[in-house]
Design an enzyme around this catalytic site. Sequence first.
Site, short mmCIF file in Angstrom:
data_model
loop_
_atom_site.label_atom_id
_atom_site.label_comp_id
_atom_site.label_asym_id
_atom_site.label_seq_id
_atom_site.Cartn_x
_atom_site.Cartn_y
_atom_site.Cartn_z
N PRO A 19 0.85 -1.19 0.00
CA PRO A 19 0.00 0.00 0.00
C PRO A 19 0.88 1.24 0.00
CG PRO A 19 0.02 -1.03 2.17
CD PRO A 19 0.79 -1.94 1.26
N MET A 21 0.68 5.50 -0.38
CA MET A 21 -0.16 6.69 -0.43
C MET A 21 0.06 7.44 -1.74
SD MET A 21 -1.99 6.69 2.28
CE MET A 21 -2.63 8.36 2.33
N GLN A 72 -6.34 -1.56 3.32
CA GLN A 72 -5.51 -1.22 4.48
C GLN A 72 -6.14 -0.06 5.24
OE1 GLN A 72 -1.62 0.90 4.72
NE2 GLN A 72 -0.84 -1.08 5.47
N CYS A 102 3.34 3.00 9.21
CA CYS A 102 3.52 4.31 8.57
C CYS A 102 4.09 5.31 9.57
CB CYS A 102 2.19 4.82 8.02
SG CYS A 102 2.33 6.40 7.15
N LYS A 141 0.44 -5.03 9.08
CA LYS A 141 1.71 -4.61 8.51
C LYS A 141 2.43 -3.77 9.55
CE LYS A 141 3.84 -2.66 4.34
NZ LYS A 141 4.74 -1.63 4.91
N ASN A 213 9.21 -7.05 3.81
CA ASN A 213 9.02 -5.83 3.03
C ASN A 213 10.19 -4.90 3.32
OD1 ASN A 213 7.19 -2.86 3.58
ND2 ASN A 213 7.62 -3.64 1.56
N GLY A 215 13.07 -2.43 0.74
CA GLY A 215 14.30 -2.51 -0.04
C GLY A 215 14.37 -3.60 -1.08
#
Length: 334
Positions: A19, A21, A72, A102, A141, A213, A215
């Site tokens: 996800p 933004m 999400q 986030c 996440k 998750n 890189g």
Amino acid sequence: MTDLTAADLNRHARLSVAPMMDWTDRHCRHLHRLMSSQALLYTEMVTAAAVVHGDTLRLLAYGPAEHPVALQLGGSDPALLAQATRIGADMGYDEVNLNCGCPSDRVQSGRFGAILMTEPDLVADCVAAMQAVTGVPVTVKCRIGVDDQDPAQVLPDFLSRVSATGVTRFTIHARKAWLQGLSPKENRDIPPLDYDLVMAMKAAFPHLHLSVNGGITSLDQAQDFLDAGMDGVMVGRAAYHDPCAILLDADCRIYGRGHTGDPVAVVHAMLPYIADHLAAGGRLGQVTRHMLGLFQGQPGARQWRRFLSENAHVDGASPQVVLDALDRVTTHAA
């Protein structure tokens, strides 16, 4: 309602697009689905409050071709998250994911996102409330920790407390989030990656479905993680900026089905979708901004990007703009 089982979703989650933004909107997801029929796609993060009190249909609208697709949510109020989860499930989303990663200031001020790594019991309360209102899988996440936390202590404790509610799938961004001193953009690059810790979590929690998750920039790298025992890999910016490198061969290599796709064919497959979007009052640039990276690294890629960037936002721009841009790629390649 979705007819995919948790086992189905776990299989699709071998590869997922993060996800992001302002990027993974419904137009982006439609494009990505044309490139891979199997990868799990995620919406941008939407706050639970916006889902419950805002323009729900606009925020959560998606196309049937996008499945499997996950919603999400951001938030820290169990009751509000439960309401938003029920709405998302009723709209047919295949999964509802809680954002605990986030790092933006706006997210911190709302007591959700990465700051929730400091409150695992609250996260457990949230996901328990979310699971209570739907049979759709609820997932999380997260980061490996924030600020001065010791990830080697924080992450296993977080996974243990949250999974005790029945959540069995987590995506772990293998970086700390520094909520003091780093911008959201810097938080995507500066904190060092600790893949070894994420791999250790798979060994410590073999019953959980864990995706890594952060890189990851190639399908080879994703396959290496799967071969090493991770259950899934989530790719972010690389899947957006160079989608062909991540998604065109994914069905064949990651899922053992289908065949390698062709970016020219993807462009042609987008044309009916674009025509429908324009007929509904949309603008061409709203879709084509997600298509700029389609020919990344190929002859004519610069001409493709330039032509779309200069012409897609002109009043009255039609699908012909896309075909004219494509001519610049195919002519250059020839």
